[in-house]
Design a protein around this motif. Structure first.
Motif, PDB file in Angstrom:
ATOM      1  N   LEU A 188      42.432   6.703  -9.646  1.00 59.82           N
ATOM      2  CA  LEU A 188      43.434   5.861  -8.935  1.00 59.82           C
ATOM      3  C   LEU A 188      44.097   6.819  -7.991  1.00 59.82           C
ATOM      4  O   LEU A 188      44.903   7.775  -8.348  1.00 59.82           O
ATOM      5  CB  LEU A 188      44.403   5.281  -9.788  1.00 59.82           C
ATOM      6  CG  LEU A 188      43.852   4.052 -10.585  1.00 59.82           C
ATOM      7  CD1 LEU A 188      44.859   3.513 -11.752  1.00 59.82           C
ATOM      8  CD2 LEU A 188      43.522   2.821  -9.846  1.00 59.82           C
ATOM      9  N   TRP A 234      37.202  -6.228  -9.379  1.00 61.35           N
ATOM     10  CA  TRP A 234      37.494  -5.928  -8.037  1.00 61.35           C
ATOM     11  C   TRP A 234      39.083  -6.375  -7.964  1.00 61.35           C
ATOM     12  O   TRP A 234      39.302  -7.623  -8.031  1.00 61.35           O
ATOM     13  CB  TRP A 234      36.725  -6.588  -7.249  1.00 61.35           C
ATOM     14  CG  TRP A 234      35.231  -6.193  -7.124  1.00 61.35           C
ATOM     15  CD1 TRP A 234      34.456  -6.579  -8.337  1.00 61.35           C
ATOM     16  CD2 TRP A 234      34.496  -5.657  -6.135  1.00 61.35           C
ATOM     17  NE1 TRP A 234      33.111  -6.085  -7.899  1.00 61.35           N
ATOM     18  CE2 TRP A 234      33.198  -5.467  -6.577  1.00 61.35           C
ATOM     19  CE3 TRP A 234      34.731  -5.250  -4.916  1.00 61.35           C
ATOM     20  CZ2 TRP A 234      32.111  -4.942  -5.820  1.00 61.35           C
ATOM     21  CZ3 TRP A 234      33.601  -4.637  -3.963  1.00 61.35           C
ATOM     22  CH2 TRP A 234      32.491  -4.371  -4.580  1.00 61.35           C
ATOM     23  N   ASP A 294      44.305  -5.026  -3.009  1.00 56.63           N
ATOM     24  CA  ASP A 294      45.629  -4.885  -2.582  1.00 56.63           C
ATOM     25  C   ASP A 294      45.989  -5.040  -1.135  1.00 56.63           C
ATOM     26  O   ASP A 294      45.128  -4.413  -0.163  1.00 56.63           O
ATOM     27  CB  ASP A 294      45.880  -3.222  -2.981  1.00 56.63           C
ATOM     28  CG  ASP A 294      47.198  -3.105  -3.793  1.00 56.63           C
ATOM     29  OD1 ASP A 294      48.132  -3.951  -3.800  1.00 56.63           O
ATOM     30  OD2 ASP A 294      47.057  -2.393  -4.858  1.00 56.63           O
ATOM     31  N   VAL A 335      43.942  -1.694   0.348  1.00 60.47           N
ATOM     32  CA  VAL A 335      43.143  -0.905  -0.861  1.00 60.47           C
ATOM     33  C   VAL A 335      41.963  -1.835  -1.799  1.00 60.47           C
ATOM     34  O   VAL A 335      42.795  -2.809  -2.024  1.00 60.47           O
ATOM     35  CB  VAL A 335      43.928   0.113  -1.701  1.00 60.47           C
ATOM     36  CG1 VAL A 335      42.893   0.868  -2.790  1.00 60.47           C
ATOM     37  CG2 VAL A 335      44.352   1.282  -0.594  1.00 60.47           C
ATOM     38  N   THR A 367      39.985  -1.654  -5.007  1.00 58.77           N
ATOM     39  CA  THR A 367      39.808  -0.923  -6.109  1.00 58.77           C
ATOM     40  C   THR A 367      38.749  -1.635  -7.135  1.00 58.77           C
ATOM     41  O   THR A 367      38.684  -2.971  -7.221  1.00 58.77           O
ATOM     42  CB  THR A 367      41.055  -0.880  -6.980  1.00 58.77           C
ATOM     43  OG1 THR A 367      42.002  -0.046  -6.375  1.00 58.77           O
ATOM     44  CG2 THR A 367      40.874  -0.147  -8.430  1.00 58.77           C
ATOM     45  N   ARG A 368      38.032  -0.817  -7.726  1.00 55.97           N
ATOM     46  CA  ARG A 368      36.835  -1.397  -8.473  1.00 55.97           C
ATOM     47  C   ARG A 368      36.708  -0.843  -9.937  1.00 55.97           C
ATOM     48  O   ARG A 368      36.630   0.623  -9.918  1.00 55.97           O
ATOM     49  CB  ARG A 368      35.451  -1.025  -7.948  1.00 55.97           C
ATOM     50  CG  ARG A 368      34.248  -1.871  -8.125  1.00 55.97           C
ATOM     51  CD  ARG A 368      33.158  -1.962  -7.261  1.00 55.97           C
ATOM     52  NE  ARG A 368      32.094  -2.508  -7.828  1.00 55.97           N
ATOM     53  CZ  ARG A 368      30.818  -2.073  -8.122  1.00 55.97           C
ATOM     54  NH1 ARG A 368      30.635  -0.602  -7.559  1.00 55.97           N
ATOM     55  NH2 ARG A 368      29.752  -2.568  -8.521  1.00 55.97           N
ATOM     56  N   VAL A 421      37.437   3.685 -13.716  1.00 55.45           N
ATOM     57  CA  VAL A 421      37.615   3.456 -12.301  1.00 55.45           C
ATOM     58  C   VAL A 421      36.359   3.899 -11.685  1.00 55.45           C
ATOM     59  O   VAL A 421      36.277   5.122 -11.452  1.00 55.45           O
ATOM     60  CB  VAL A 421      38.872   4.217 -11.828  1.00 55.45           C
ATOM     61  CG1 VAL A 421      39.105   3.906 -10.389  1.00 55.45           C
ATOM     62  CG2 VAL A 421      40.251   3.589 -12.555  1.00 55.45           C
ATOM     63  N   GLN A 424      38.090   3.661  -5.282  1.00 55.56           N
ATOM     64  CA  GLN A 424      38.976   2.839  -4.429  1.00 55.56           C
ATOM     65  C   GLN A 424      38.645   3.280  -2.969  1.00 55.56           C
ATOM     66  O   GLN A 424      38.093   4.402  -2.590  1.00 55.56           O
ATOM     67  CB  GLN A 424      40.624   3.437  -4.655  1.00 55.56           C
ATOM     68  CG  GLN A 424      41.068   2.709  -5.918  1.00 55.56           C
ATOM     69  CD  GLN A 424      42.728   3.215  -5.994  1.00 55.56           C
ATOM     70  OE1 GLN A 424      43.060   4.170  -5.711  1.00 55.56           O
ATOM     71  NE2 GLN A 424      43.359   1.948  -6.301  1.00 55.56           N
TER      72      GLN A 424
END
Length: 411
Positions: free
Chosen positions: A69, A90, A93, A99, A101-102, A110, A113
């Motif tokens: 992250l 998923w 942001d 962003v 993120t997955r 993680v 990103q």
């Protein structure tokens, strides 16, 4: 297991409840849905079963610290509108964070990103504001970027108001975009002068070999709106086509409905203006192209509620949708089942105050609707054999965090 690029730096805000030093705690079982809890400053993601009960009430939060992250969750987080079904969570942001993120489910790894635009020199004042994701292949996904870049010198790839390509297998940008600025229109702003209503792509639904993209068509100041429309994007070629929804405005929400899609047009203006320009449409593929096959305009029937918010498909021509309340005079949000074939609506529930309900989720196998409510948590409604709805006990999530339930989506 799909892995993303290795990311080192960590931004930490507060204290995460669903994580531990070194990583997010693996879930004890496979969840059915993810739920966003947010006060628009901080966010938590709860993972729940099909009946709405919690597997983990705070699996990821704005305070989560874990390898991979590089940006913590902001207060403006969304989940893709249609379940991507790839075994990952998923997170989009949005404004000013930009962003994607997955996270692998249920392990909590993680996968990566990626920022949804290049934040290089000269671009720092622009937010791409990602709104949705359509997964096409292991190495290709399209993100809708809601905001236009007003810098006339912006590079071609950083103009926004478009679909933007990433590689999910590496969580990197692919250097491709599908521009939608050809669907911008000039309209009158609040002061009567001409202003550009940008296409502003939002929800994305795949039908066969095309993407159906909801367009808000709003000005920079959100004080003017262009004619309601959706865009058809051919996946293989990137070619686009505009389909206008006559008399409607702000048709940003598109949701899957089997082999069809449902479009919710929120309308624009004061209460009378919204009634006149709000509605719900059904779109289908006809000879490989998108066509509007049914439209319900709330302005055609003063007895109907203006319930085009949070539209979700139930079955046949029936949908769930809600009507926003108001502060002055104080009125609640109201949830309805709407039959698009007959143009009838039945009220199911209301909230304690205005702007508290979130988009419902309907499970056809269980005849169960899960409805986010900022005051009451995750509300549950079951549909009986006679078609009537009964409310079950609501599910409260992470009450110690005092974060209202805002959004629920399939994984």
């Amino acid at each position: 297991m799909r892995r993303g690029i290795g990311l080192a730096a960590v931004l930490v805000i507060g204290c995460g409840g669903g994580s531990e030093p070194g990583g997010i705690v693996p879930l004890s079982e496979e969840p059915a849905y993810a739920v966003v809890l947010s006060d628009y400053t901080s966010t938590a993601i709860a993972m729940v079963r099909a009946d709405g009960t919690a597997v983990d009430e705070r699996w990821v939060t704005s305070g989560t610290e874990t390898p991979g992250l590089v940006a913590a969750l902001s207060g403006d987080v969304a989940i893709p509108s249609a379940g991507l079904g790839d075994g990952t969570l998923w997170l989009l942001d949005r404004f000013r964070t930009d962003v994607l993120t997955r996270i692998e489910v249920p392990s909590g790894e993680v996968l990566g990103q990626v920022r949804t635009h290049d934040a290089g020199e000269g671009e720092s004042g622009w937010s791409s504001n990602p709104h949705d994701v359509a997964l096409i292949a292991d190495d290709l996904a399209w993100i809708s970027r809601f905001e236009p870049n007003l810098d006339p010198a912006a590079p071609e790839l950083e103009r926004g108001n478009d679909l933007y390509a990433i590689d999910p297998s590496t969580m990197t940008r692919r250097g491709m975009r599908i521009g939608l600025s050809q669907y911008d229109v000039e309209v009158a702003g609040a002061d009567g002068t001409s202003a550009t209503a940008f296409a502003r792509p939002s929800s994305i639904v795949r039908l066969g070999d095309v993407l159906v993209v909801g367009l808000a068509r709003l000005t920079v100041a959100f004080d003017g709106a262009g004619p309601g429309a959706i865009a058809e994007v051919t996946i293989a070629t990137g070619e686009t086509r505009l389909i206008e929804l006559e008399g409607l405005h702000d048709c940003a929400r598109v949701v899957p409905a089997g082999e069809r899609a449902i479009v919710g047009c929120a309308g624009f203006g004061d209460m009378a203006g919204k009634r006149a320009t709000a509605g719900i449409a059904v779109v289908e593929l006809v000879d490989g192209h998108v066509e509007i096959t049914r439209t319900l305009r709330f302005g055609d029937d003063e007895q109907l509620p203006v319930a085009s918010q949070g539209v979700v498909h139930v079955d046949a021509d029936r949908v769930l949708a809600f009507e926003w309340g108001a502060f002055d005079p104080a009125t609640p949000d109201r949830l309805f089942e709407i039959d698009l074939a007959t143009g009838s609506a039945v009220e199911i529930a209301s909230s304690a105050g205005p702007f508290e309900l979130g988009s419902p989720l309907f499970d056809g196998a269980e005849d169960l609707a899960l409805v986010p409510d900022a005051s009451r948590g995750l509300r549950r409604f079951v549909r009986g054999e006679d078609g009537t709805w009964s409310e079950m006990d609501a599910i409260e999530l992470a009450t110690d965090l005092a974060l209202p339930v805002r959004h629920i989506a399939r994984l």
